[in-house]
Structures are given as structure tokens and as C-alpha cells.
Motif scaffolding. Sequence first.
Motif, mmCIF file in Angstrom:
data_model
loop_
_atom_site.group_PDB
_atom_site.id
_atom_site.type_symbol
_atom_site.label_atom_id
_atom_site.label_comp_id
_atom_site.label_asym_id
_atom_site.label_seq_id
_atom_site.Cartn_x
_atom_site.Cartn_y
_atom_site.Cartn_z
ATOM 1 N N LEU A 51 0.847 -1.185 0.000
ATOM 2 C CA LEU A 51 0.000 0.000 0.000
ATOM 3 C C LEU A 51 0.885 1.238 0.000
ATOM 4 O O LEU A 51 1.847 1.320 0.771
ATOM 5 N N SER A 52 0.557 2.181 -0.877
ATOM 6 C CA SER A 52 1.277 3.443 -0.911
ATOM 7 C C SER A 52 0.631 4.385 0.101
ATOM 8 O O SER A 52 -0.524 4.775 -0.062
ATOM 9 N N LEU A 53 1.358 4.724 1.140
ATOM 10 C CA LEU A 53 0.769 5.510 2.214
ATOM 11 C C LEU A 53 0.397 6.922 1.760
ATOM 12 O O LEU A 53 -0.512 7.525 2.315
ATOM 13 N N GLY A 54 1.089 7.434 0.763
ATOM 14 C CA GLY A 54 0.770 8.777 0.306
ATOM 15 C C GLY A 54 -0.549 8.842 -0.433
ATOM 16 O O GLY A 54 -1.376 9.692 -0.152
ATOM 17 N N GLY A 55 -0.753 7.933 -1.390
ATOM 18 C CA GLY A 55 -1.945 8.006 -2.219
ATOM 19 C C GLY A 55 -2.993 6.952 -1.927
ATOM 20 O O GLY A 55 -4.120 7.040 -2.397
ATOM 21 N N GLY A 56 -2.608 5.936 -1.163
ATOM 22 C CA GLY A 56 -3.563 4.879 -0.831
ATOM 23 C C GLY A 56 -3.697 3.790 -1.872
ATOM 24 O O GLY A 56 -4.517 2.893 -1.712
ATOM 25 N N SER A 57 -2.899 3.842 -2.949
ATOM 26 C CA SER A 57 -2.980 2.785 -3.956
ATOM 27 C C SER A 57 -2.532 1.459 -3.364
ATOM 28 O O SER A 57 -1.643 1.415 -2.518
ATOM 29 N N THR A 58 -3.148 0.383 -3.847
ATOM 30 C CA THR A 58 -2.804 -0.950 -3.365
ATOM 31 C C THR A 58 -2.283 -1.816 -4.508
ATOM 32 O O THR A 58 -2.623 -1.594 -5.674
ATOM 33 N N TYR A 59 -1.472 -2.786 -4.147
ATOM 34 C CA TYR A 59 -0.817 -3.654 -5.107
ATOM 35 C C TYR A 59 -0.888 -5.078 -4.563
ATOM 36 O O TYR A 59 -0.674 -5.290 -3.366
ATOM 37 N N TYR A 60 -1.182 -6.040 -5.444
ATOM 38 C CA TYR A 60 -1.359 -7.414 -5.000
ATOM 39 C C TYR A 60 -0.612 -8.389 -5.890
ATOM 40 O O TYR A 60 -0.598 -8.243 -7.115
ATOM 41 N N ALA A 61 -0.045 -9.405 -5.268
ATOM 42 C CA ALA A 61 0.427 -10.557 -6.013
ATOM 43 C C ALA A 61 -0.785 -11.331 -6.508
ATOM 44 O O ALA A 61 -1.866 -11.248 -5.920
ATOM 45 N N GLU A 62 -0.600 -12.108 -7.577
ATOM 46 C CA GLU A 62 -1.717 -12.879 -8.120
ATOM 47 C C GLU A 62 -2.330 -13.795 -7.070
ATOM 48 O O GLU A 62 -3.546 -13.968 -7.019
ATOM 49 N N SER A 63 -1.495 -14.359 -6.233
ATOM 50 C CA SER A 63 -1.970 -15.298 -5.215
ATOM 51 C C SER A 63 -2.839 -14.625 -4.157
ATOM 52 O O SER A 63 -3.591 -15.292 -3.444
ATOM 53 N N ALA A 64 -2.725 -13.297 -4.053
ATOM 54 C CA ALA A 64 -3.445 -12.572 -3.014
ATOM 55 C C ALA A 64 -4.691 -11.850 -3.538
ATOM 56 O O ALA A 64 -5.566 -11.488 -2.744
ATOM 57 N N LYS A 65 -4.776 -11.664 -4.823
ATOM 58 C CA LYS A 65 -5.894 -10.920 -5.390
ATOM 59 C C LYS A 65 -7.219 -11.593 -5.069
ATOM 60 O O LYS A 65 -7.384 -12.791 -5.265
ATOM 61 N N GLY A 66 -8.144 -10.814 -4.539
ATOM 62 C CA GLY A 66 -9.464 -11.325 -4.225
ATOM 63 C C GLY A 66 -9.554 -12.094 -2.926
ATOM 64 O O GLY A 66 -10.656 -12.472 -2.509
ATOM 65 N N ARG A 67 -8.421 -12.360 -2.277
ATOM 66 C CA ARG A 67 -8.441 -13.111 -1.011
ATOM 67 C C ARG A 67 -7.873 -12.330 0.160
ATOM 68 O O ARG A 67 -8.335 -12.483 1.296
ATOM 69 N N PHE A 68 -6.831 -11.516 -0.082
ATOM 70 C CA PHE A 68 -6.072 -10.867 0.993
ATOM 71 C C PHE A 68 -6.111 -9.342 0.843
ATOM 72 O O PHE A 68 -5.123 -8.720 0.444
ATOM 73 N N PRO A 69 -7.174 -8.682 1.168
ATOM 74 C CA PRO A 69 -7.172 -7.224 1.088
ATOM 75 C C PRO A 69 -6.200 -6.606 2.094
ATOM 76 O O PRO A 69 -6.078 -7.088 3.234
ATOM 77 N N ILE A 70 -5.518 -5.554 1.650
ATOM 78 C CA ILE A 70 -4.610 -4.804 2.512
ATOM 79 C C ILE A 70 -5.244 -3.445 2.780
ATOM 80 O O ILE A 70 -5.821 -2.824 1.887
ATOM 81 N N PHE A 71 -5.182 -3.007 4.023
ATOM 82 C CA PHE A 71 -5.764 -1.715 4.360
ATOM 83 C C PHE A 71 -5.084 -1.175 5.610
ATOM 84 O O PHE A 71 -4.355 -1.891 6.294
ATOM 85 N N GLN A 72 -5.327 0.080 5.887
ATOM 86 C CA GLN A 72 -4.643 0.724 7.000
ATOM 87 C C GLN A 72 -5.634 1.461 7.894
ATOM 88 O O GLN A 72 -6.725 1.821 7.495
ATOM 89 N N ASP A 73 -5.198 1.658 9.122
ATOM 90 C CA ASP A 73 -5.858 2.564 10.045
ATOM 91 C C ASP A 73 -4.814 3.631 10.371
ATOM 92 O O ASP A 73 -3.925 3.402 11.197
ATOM 93 N N SER A 74 -4.875 4.756 9.698
ATOM 94 C CA SER A 74 -3.830 5.759 9.850
ATOM 95 C C SER A 74 -3.793 6.349 11.252
ATOM 96 O O SER A 74 -2.733 6.739 11.739
ATOM 97 N N ALA A 75 -4.935 6.401 11.914
ATOM 98 C CA ALA A 75 -4.967 6.938 13.275
ATOM 99 C C ALA A 75 -4.164 6.066 14.231
ATOM 100 O O ALA A 75 -3.637 6.549 15.233
ATOM 101 N N LYS A 76 -4.080 4.782 13.916
ATOM 102 C CA LYS A 76 -3.339 3.839 14.772
ATOM 103 C C LYS A 76 -1.986 3.476 14.185
ATOM 104 O O LYS A 76 -1.285 2.620 14.740
ATOM 105 N N ASN A 77 -1.615 4.091 13.037
ATOM 106 C CA ASN A 77 -0.364 3.726 12.344
ATOM 107 C C ASN A 77 -0.264 2.216 12.154
ATOM 108 O O ASN A 77 0.797 1.617 12.351
ATOM 109 N N THR A 78 -1.356 1.634 11.766
ATOM 110 C CA THR A 78 -1.416 0.167 11.657
ATOM 111 C C THR A 78 -1.833 -0.246 10.263
ATOM 112 O O THR A 78 -2.789 0.298 9.695
ATOM 113 N N LEU A 79 -1.104 -1.215 9.738
ATOM 114 C CA LEU A 79 -1.402 -1.830 8.453
ATOM 115 C C LEU A 79 -1.961 -3.217 8.710
ATOM 116 O O LEU A 79 -1.463 -3.926 9.583
#
Length: 124
Positions: A51-79
Amino acid sequence: LVQLVESGGGSVQAGGSRRLSCVGSGYTYSRYCIGWFRQAPGKDREGVAALSLGGGSTYYAESAKGRFPIFQDSAKNTLYLQMNRLKPDDTAMYYCAAEPIPCTLVDVSSFSIWGQGTQVTVSS
């Protein structure tokens, strides 16, 4: 000092879910690419999602697409990595990594800041 601390690993049966967390500190939040990587025994470390912290864009390996969403909680500095429909092939040590670069999952060596890892074991 930039630090990353992962948690959330454990054992799970195939088809189940697991959420990994990575708490970051000591870096300028918006400048970094931060992602999840994994390494199974006898295999190279590989990118899973980033995940690009500046713009929020996300990137996935083929094995992860559709199964492993990545997201952040910026208030908690947690990915997070929400791992769904887990398979035995997903068994690995999972690492959080960060670097002030454009996001990439391919060039693992570009990342110099790593957490200690958290083990995920998926049984059939």
C-alpha cells in the motif's frame, strides 16, 4: 528509528481467515510504501500486498488478489492484511516491510525496514 511490529499469526484450517497487523513508528507516514511479504521454508521471500501511504494505492500478487485485502488505520499507524480462504500453500512467515519508495512487490531487496515476522500455518 523506524520500527515495525507484526502480530496476528497462528494456526488455521484451510478455508479459514486470519488478520495480520503491523504497527509502525518512527517514519513520516505519507512517504512510504508499506507491504506484506512472506517466506515459506526453502523458498525465496515474495511480495503479497503493498500500500502506498501517500496516495492509498494498493498492489497485489496474483496469489493474493481477491483473497487478501490490505488496508490501514492511519490513526493507529497500523497496516492490516485480511487473509481469507486460506490454503495450505499460504503457510509461511509473514513480514511487514516499509521503504520510502514507489510501491513494488517485485523487488523485495528494495525494502530495508522489516518487522520480526509472524508465522501463519494453514492445515488441510
